[in-house]
Design a protein around this motif. Structure first.
Motif, PDB file in Angstrom:
ATOM      1  N   TRP A  30     -14.087  -6.257  -0.137  1.00 24.36           N
ATOM      2  CA  TRP A  30     -14.494  -6.369  -1.595  1.00 24.36           C
ATOM      3  C   TRP A  30     -15.631  -5.460  -2.005  1.00 24.36           C
ATOM      4  N   GLU A 104     -20.834 -17.858  -2.193  1.00 24.49           N
ATOM      5  CA  GLU A 104     -19.229 -17.520  -1.418  1.00 24.49           C
ATOM      6  C   GLU A 104     -20.065 -15.879  -1.037  1.00 24.49           C
ATOM      7  N   MET A 108     -18.986 -14.133   2.472  1.00 29.54           N
ATOM      8  CA  MET A 108     -18.611 -12.710   2.767  1.00 29.54           C
ATOM      9  C   MET A 108     -18.930 -11.790   2.788  1.00 29.54           C
ATOM     10  N   GLU A 113     -16.714  -8.991   4.548  1.00 31.66           N
ATOM     11  CA  GLU A 113     -15.626  -9.288   4.355  1.00 31.66           C
ATOM     12  C   GLU A 113     -15.938  -8.197   2.922  1.00 31.66           C
TER      13      GLU A 113
END
Ligand code: DCM
Length: 132
Positions: A30, A104, A108, A113
């Motif tokens: 991401w 969040e 991540m 991520e």
């Protein structure tokens, strides 16, 4: 040295992230959406253009977020605070888009991520979400 500019689009204390579809080494990770500034183009104009192409939305653009990050290939990556002015984001060039809270985002980042360059801005992005 070319500049890549990315948008930290914030709404309701959440940050918009976009999932890369290429190249293989970062596909699935991401990022803050954005892209390369063309020769002679203002950074903010480039960011508006890239976000319109990638997400089909118009944004307003504010101050810089975090320090510039030097990428390989003579690229320098910068981020700007941004907000939606018109439209709802659609993943035109990405695999998906999502809105994440500060908690969040931290999870991540710890899970690996986020694209590596953007992970450097974690503290700056968490602070930005706290202000908004
Ligand atoms: N890039 C990045 N983080 C972003 C946006 C881009 O690290 N938030 C990098 C990926 C590529 C380069 O910038 O090396 C150009 O991006 P693109 O391939 O999206 O044009």
């Amino acid at each position: 040295m070319k500049t890549v500019v990315a948008a930290a689009i914030v709404r309701d204390q959440k940050l918009l992230l976009a999932q890369r579809s290429y190249p293989d080494d970062v596909a699935g990770l991401w990022e803050l959406p954005g892209g390369k500034v063309e020769d002679g183009e203002a950074v903010s104009v480039a960011l508006e253009r890239e976000i319109a192409e990638e997400l089909s939305v118009r944004i307003g653009i504010g101050r810089g977020v975090g320090e510039p990050v030097v990428l390989r290939d003579n690229l320098i990556l910068v981020a700007r605070h941004a907000w939606l002015v018109e439209g709802e984001p659609v993943a035109v060039e990405h695999s998906a888009v999502t809105w994440v809270s500060a908690g969040e985002l931290g999870a991540m980042a710890r899970a690996g991520e986020l694209v590596p360059a953007d992970a450097v801005w974690l503290d700056d992005l968490v602070a930005l979400l706290g202000e908004s």
